[in-house]
Design an enzyme around this catalytic site. Structure first.
Site, PDB file in Angstrom:
ATOM      1  N   ARG A  32      31.345  12.495  69.519  1.00  0.00           N
ATOM      2  CA  ARG A  32      31.567  11.159  68.285  1.00  0.00           C
ATOM      3  C   ARG A  32      31.005  10.001  69.730  1.00  0.00           C
ATOM      4  NH1 ARG A  32      36.046   9.119  65.188  1.00  0.00           N
ATOM      5  NH2 ARG A  32      35.840  11.353  65.458  1.00  0.00           N
ATOM      6  N   HIS A  78      25.762  17.884  60.128  1.00  0.00           N
ATOM      7  CA  HIS A  78      26.766  17.126  60.675  1.00  0.00           C
ATOM      8  C   HIS A  78      27.593  16.137  58.616  1.00  0.00           C
ATOM      9  CE1 HIS A  78      27.982  13.629  62.969  1.00  0.00           C
ATOM     10  NE2 HIS A  78      27.819  12.971  62.002  1.00  0.00           N
ATOM     11  N   TYR A 122      15.727   3.017  48.911  1.00  0.00           N
ATOM     12  CA  TYR A 122      14.450   2.698  49.518  1.00  0.00           C
ATOM     13  C   TYR A 122      13.382   2.384  50.480  1.00  0.00           C
ATOM     14  CZ  TYR A 122      17.202   0.274  45.835  1.00  0.00           C
ATOM     15  OH  TYR A 122      17.079   0.074  44.210  1.00  0.00           O
TER      16      TYR A 122
END
Length: 738
Positions: A32, A78, A122
């Protein structure tokens, strides 16, 4: 229904917690927070780029919706929240957050004001040329793959990385017990350092720092860290860089001007910066500044309007650098995962060496992969050649034999691969099976094979190939390109500009009132009449000082400790004020001796109740903290009693035994700290009052409403430390000069 079988383990709680916390820590560190030194990526970024390459989102192809990309990433590689993955994608597309963006975003991807990107449904995205360089050779066995979280696919452990991404784009992350902070750098400078390291593997950090003089931030700015500090940071892998906004003075005519900020420090939100400056203006803490305006469009343009045209621009900006994010520090902590997944702090040379070692491994694996492909093709071509030379017999065997593959292998001594290739060959290909063409391809592949073998056996040649690749990267992303041009200016360390207090505090006249019990306050203006000033019951006036808000006050306690107060920090109003002890750490058993306005360059005479004292420079008694500064050393039963400005060349001391002594000031030493020397000797008494004067002008004292002057002080002149004589007739009975 039977109870489920429980896996109950008997172990100490500390051991169980330790194992689980260690597993969590390792997961955070490796999966991470810390980047890999080879490609400079964390797993989520690596998975994003790989998923987009699988979707064929090359720089030359139309982009796809980010929702499609995020869906693929969380579905295949993931398994985390879509918001976190989309946030990572957005950052890789922001040219103000990433020095060399890895994703080309279409739509609203946020801005430097801190506004968020539009929803993923979008926006659209595709890879950039930099990302393609990181992925170059991913399908040619250049890196190892591992199974995905569900075991249904594979993902790369690291990318081939033909671009020095770790240093070029930097990285930040906080793990368990460790963190990383790497600023972005200029790609051309990194390529120059890599090339130098290939030529001279034993190059020093100093050599590399000359080629990589400092970070190159996406938002530009001016790096003002001293060169020695930068070199030390790169030598140790830890340090920080001082970054300032880039500004210029814009002339407006008739002697007026304004400052225009065109670049702000990295990771500073423009809107928050303006809010901070406005807050300081509202709090009356920036009195050299009149206004701030944001006239930004595509480029940044912050306008700072000075209070008047006589303000020094450098002083104005220095005050803003000290109080706002127009100046920031970016930390350097090159804590990364090495090729064995071990976290450690590397210096500049080690990071560059790790990248070169990775590129060598990628070159070798890519060459071996190509070699295997060539061997396979040569084997197939050999079979085609046999088929061409014996075409009729091959056709007969295929038409008549029950097991043509085995017959072909037995008749022509073919390998399984060759026989399979002949059987899979289409009829239309027969016209292409001309001996000349086959031999031509065979010869070309044989030459390439020999070249690859020689490359794998020749280490200097491999390094030459790597140097060529780095030179190509330098040309592709160098300073000659719009993307690669250096943005952060390497400036000189700023000179020590003295900022007057007026730059931070509005100058106005005030009167300071301090009572006997130590309650202090200020009233606006220089009050001539103080009769209406009220005090608590049982308290009364002690000090009245007419000063400015930009002045400092000096306080002396009976314990010999000096304190410093800013007038602007004192409570205002016509109430009783606040206790002085709330503003300074005056000991409970100590009392206030004196309070006066600080005058730089002046000298003070400090004397204790036992008659010992010395001179001290007033600048030396200024304290930086509320704890004060110990100047006079006092013993048991002894207190600091006097602190007077030195004026003239003679000291006059009188004890409560009514003995007056006059002696030259030069007999009192100048010290920074200590007990001092004996001023006047007493058989039965102590020091009552003290003053300094000019011997030629005589000694003056108050007598009622009049001031008397004794011009001939010869009868009382003696040596320091003697007892003295009875004062002149008319000297006050209270043994005081004032």
């Amino acid at each position: 229904m039977t109870d489920p079988v429980l896996d109950i383990q008997d172990k100490p709680l500390s051991e169980a917690l330790g194992e689980r916390y260690l597993s969590y820590a390792l997961s955070t560190i490796m999966s991470r927070s810390l980047p890999d030194v080879r490609d400079g990526l964390k797993p989520v970024h690596r998975r994003l780029l790989f998923a987009m390459s699988q979707l064929k989102l090359d720089p030359s192809t139309p982009p796809k919706k980010c929702a499609r990309v995020v869906g693929d990433v969380i579905g295949k590689f993931h398994p985390h929240g879509d918001t976190a993955v989309y946030d990572a994608l957005v950052r890789l597309a922001q040219d103000f957050a990433v020095r060399y963006p890895l994703i080309d975003g279409q739509g609203n991807f946020g801005n430097i004001d801190g506004d968020n990107a539009a929803a993923m449904r979008y926006t659209e995205a595709r890879l950039t040329d930099v990302a393609k360089a990181l992925l170059e050779g991913i399908d040619e066995d250049t890196v190892d793959f591992r199974g995905t979280y569900d075991g249904e696919g594979e993902e790369p452990i690291v990318l081939p990385s033909a671009f020095p991404n770790l240093l070029a784009n930097g990285s930040q992350g906080i793990a368990v017990g460790m963190a990383t902070s790497i600023p972005p750098h200029n790609a051309e400078e990194l390529c120059d350092a890599l090339s130098h390291l290939i030529k001279k593997p034993d190059a020093s950090i100093e050599d590399l720092v000359r080629l990589v003089p400092g970070p190159d931030f996406p938002t530009g700015g001016t790096l003002v860290e001293p060169a020695a500090s930068i070199a030390e940071s790169y030598r140790t892998g830890r340090g920080s860089f001082r970054l300032r906004a880039k500004w210029e003075v814009e002339k407006l005519g008739q002697g007026t001007w304004q400052i225009v900020v065109t670049e702000i420090p990295y990771q500073v939100q423009k809107s928050r910066l303006i809010e901070k400056i406005a807050e300081l203006l509202a709090a009356r803490k920036l009195f050299l500044l009149d206004d701030v305006r944001d006239e930004s469009a595509e480029d940044i343009r912050l306008v700072l309007v000075p209070k008047n045209r006589n303000v020094d621009p450098d002083v104005l900006m220095e005050s803003l650098f000290k109080t706002t994010d127009l100046e920031t520090r970016f930390g350097l902590n090159m804590n990364v995962l090495d090729k064995d997944n071990v976290p450690r702090v590397m210096n500049l040379k080690e990071v560059l060496q790790a990248f070169l070692a990775h590129r060598i491994e990628v070159l070798e694996r890519r060459s071996r992969h190509r070699l295997a492909k060539i061997d396979h093709r040569l084997e197939v071509l050999g079979g085609y050649l046999i088929a061409y030379l014996n075409l009729d017999e091959v056709i007969r065997i295929i038409r008549e034999e029950d097991e043509p593959k085995k017959s072909l292998m037995a008749t022509f001594s073919l390998t399984d691969v060759q026989a399979e290739a002949i059987l899979n060959m289409r009829l239309r290909s027969l016209r292409k099976l001309e001996e000349f063409e086959i031999k031509k391809e065979h010869d070309a592949l044989s030459a390439e094979r020999a070249d690859l073998i020689e490359l794998l056996e020749n280490e200097p040649r491999r390094w030459k190939a790597i140097a060529k690749q780095i030179a190509e990267t330098r040309k592709r992303f160098g300073k000659a390109t719009t993307l690669g041009a250096r943005r952060t200016v390497i400036g000189d360390a700023p000179s020590a500009i003295i900022i007057p207090l007026e730059a931070m505090v509005e100058r106005e006249p005030v009167t300071v009132f301090c009572s006997e019990k130590g309650w202090i306050r200020t009233v606006k203006g220089h009050q001539a009449d103080t009769t209406d000033i009220k005090y608590k019951d049982g308290d009364r006036e002690r000090f009245v000082l007419r000063v400015e808000t930009t002045d400092k006050l000096v306080v002396l306690g009976t314990d010999g400790r000096f304190y410093t107060l800013g007038v602007d920090k004192l409570p205002r109003g016509r109430g009783f004020g606040e206790p002085l002890r709330l503003m300074i750490d005056l000991a409970n058993d100590a009392e206030l001796v004196t309070l006066f306005k600080h005058r730089p360059g002046r000298r003070l005479l400090v004397v204790a109740s036992n008659g010992r004292g010395f001179q001290v420079e007033e600048d030396e008694v200024i304290a930086q903290t509320r704890g004060g500064k110990q100047v006079m050393t006092v013993g048991d039963g002894v207190e600091a009693k006097f602190c007077i400005p030195v004026e003239g060349d003679t000291v006059a001391a009188i004890g409560n035994n009514r003995k007056l002594l006059v002696f030259p000031l030069e007999e009192v030493p100048v010290m920074a700290r200590g007990r001092g020397v004996m001023i006047q000797k007493y058989t039965d008494g102590s020091l009552s009052d003290l003053t300094t004067f000019k011997f030629a002008d005589g000694l003056s004292w108050k007598s009622g409403d009049r001031t008397r002057v004794e011009t001939d002080m010869s009868p009382w002149k003696g040596n320091r430390g003697t007892a003295g004589r009875v004062p002149p007739n008319g000297f006050p009975k209270n043994n005081r000069f004032t």
